[in-house]
Scaffold this active site. Structure first.
Site, PDB file in Angstrom:
ATOM      1  CB  CYS A  77      -0.995  -0.025   1.160  1.00  0.00           C
ATOM      2  SG  CYS A  77      -2.319   1.198   0.986  1.00  0.00           S
ATOM      3  CG  HIS A 201      -4.184  -3.286   2.697  1.00  0.00           C
ATOM      4  ND1 HIS A 201      -3.157  -2.861   3.499  1.00  0.00           N
ATOM      5  CD2 HIS A 201      -4.778  -2.162   2.234  1.00  0.00           C
ATOM      6  CE1 HIS A 201      -3.138  -1.546   3.546  1.00  0.00           C
ATOM      7  NE2 HIS A 201      -4.114  -1.090   2.789  1.00  0.00           N
ATOM      8  CD  GLU A 203      -2.165  -5.915   5.032  1.00  0.00           C
ATOM      9  OE1 GLU A 203      -1.675  -6.307   3.956  1.00  0.00           O
ATOM     10  OE2 GLU A 203      -2.336  -4.709   5.295  1.00  0.00           O
TER      11      GLU A 203
END
Lengths: 219, 256
Positions: A77, A201, A203
């Protein structure tokens, strides 16, 4: 494997740590230049504002450290955006690892459609803005990644969905290894030598994100 | 293309889901962590956890719960309920919440929205608005879980909050909430078209066609529901398949 997450004033460090934990990997969070240089792999996360983040990195000499790394590095990001040459977010010179520039999304009103047809085959055929709503900035939500290149996307299907939250984007360039369409096509991932960056993202991108993180750890 | 989001909401009390949730094949239906992970596996795009106890003595329970959720959930999640300060938010975000939602406290002290946006970024500040259409035809803001009426128009408050830094609006129509007769299409569309930020529609979703309506006619960016998911009246995969058939862009995974 010695995996390091660069510690700075970024918002998503915990989330990255937990995502690694879910796939059975441990990481150290550190801003110690020696530890970062010595790591096998480095993750450079980021949620926040470009100029504040660059000031923070410069004040600690981390800007020079990151640029000089030779092991695989993954920017996430804002981390990816900071690896570009320049960001329009508060007119910020960035690390210059990737020559691509970071620009602000300009909201479009429906009808003006500059998006590519590159991903049409894997889309539903529906037009996201056919309902009459304008395009909102920042982009928040799940969008496709396509034209996937390099082993970072091994086993990831064309058109897979990842979670994005961003108001600025890296333009397309020679280092683009994934594209996404929002207002126009842009770089959702970049690669140059040992440096990788993803705008989304991983994650927070469910199983697709986990696959991408595993792929990075296997590079 | 950017997809429309489906967001299940879990009400939490004392660290447990409020009873009434009915799932087979789940060890502990009262455990928000397990339920959240189940929804994520079924294709939920985000989760909202709303703490309805939200008293000060329960704050620690909530932050511990948020930490457990963050360890297990691989999609973004928002935590709301009784948040009134930068410190409240700091604790939740540091325990792994992606976003927080504020409601009554932000209305009472609008500076809170700006403080949160400055400290943590607009992307994690969701403004929740409970609104009701009165007989005069206007939509008014309600506070304290819908118990206190204000004289502020919903559109005015939403615009002000976005100007102060709110990154998304979670809009609940009290006229529609619990009815299962469909979402409030007009106010949702009004806000979605007037605001530069996403609008999450909440309240009234009872059939899959209601979700088509709220995305097509209501121009919502996301739709939130609770009981219809919890009681398996509508499955998330089933709903997304239906939306896809109706030309709504949704995330259906290509088994990545």
């Amino acid at each position: 494997m010695d995996l390091v997450i660069i510690k700075y004033n970024a918002g998503n460090i915990q989330s990255v740590l937990y995502a690694l934990e879910r796939i059975g990997k441990e990481a150290r969070v550190t801003d110690d230049p020696a530890a970062i240089r010595a790591a096998d792999k480095v993750i450079f996360p980021g949620v926040g504002e470009a100029s504040t983040a660059m000031d923070y990195l410069s004040a600690r000499g981390l800007d020079q450290v990151i640029k000089s790394l030779t092991q695989p590095v993954l920017g996430i990001c804002l981390g990816m955006q900071l690896m570009c040459s320049y960001s329009e977010e508060n007119d910020t010179p960035c690390l210059g690892i990737f020559p691509e520039r970071v620009r602000k999304f300009e909201p479009l009103v429906s009808g003006a459609d500059a998006r590519s047809s590159g991903a049409d085959a894997i889309l539903s055929g529906a037009d996201a803005i056919s309902s009459g709503a304008s395009v909102k900035v920042p982009q928040i939500g799940w969008n496709n990644i396509y034209d996937l290149q390099t082993s970072l996307f091994a086993g990831v299907a064309e058109g897979s969905y990842c979670y994005f939250v961003h108001g600025y984007y890296a333009s397309l360039g020679v280092h683009t290894i994934a594209k996404t369409d929002y207002v126009q096509p842009y770089s959702s991932a970049l690669h140059k030598g040992n440096f990788y960056g993803v705008q989304f993202h991983p994650e927070k991108s469910a199983v697709t994100g986990e696959q991408i993180i595993k792929n990075f750890l296997n590079i | 293309m950017l997809t429309k989001r489906i967001i299940p909401c879990l009400d939490i009390k004392d660290g447990r889901t409020v009873k009434g949730i009915n799932f087979e094949n789940i060890r502990d239906a009262g455990d928000p962590v397990e339920l959240g992970a189940l929804y994520a596996a079924q294709g939920a795009d985000e989760m909202v956890f709303l703490d309805i106890t939200a008293t000060n003595e329960k704050r620690k329970t909530l932050s511990e719960l948020v930490n457990r959720i963050a360890h297990h959930l691989n999609i973004p999640f928002t935590v709301g309920g009784g948040i009134s300060s930068v410190n409240d938010v700091s604790v939740l975000l540091h325990n792994g919440a992606d976003k927080i939602s504020v409601n009554t406290a932000a209305f009472r002290r609008p500076g809170l929205v700006a403080e949160l946006a400055k400290e943590f970024g607009s992307q994690c500040v969701v403004l929740a608005i409970d609104t009701r259409r009165e007989e005069d035809g206007n939509w008014y803001v309600y506070l304290n879980g819908g118990r206190v009426k204000t004289e502020k128009l919903c559109t005015d408050w939403a615009k002000e909050a976005v100007d102060r830094g709110a990154g998304e609006i979670l809009l609940t129509s009290m006229n529609h909430d619990g009815t299962k007769q469909g979402f409030a299409l007009d106010i949702t569309r009004m806000l979605s078209e007037a605001l530069p930020v996403p609008v999450i529609a909440s309240g009234g979703g009872g059939a899959m066609s209601h979700f088509v309506d709220v995305f097509q006619q209501g121009a919502a960016d996301a739709a939130l529901a609770a009981s219809i998911f919890h009681f398996k009246e509508i499955g998330i995969q089933e709903l997304k398949g239906y939306l896809y058939q109706h030309q709504i862009p949704v995330r259906i995974d290509h088994a990545g």
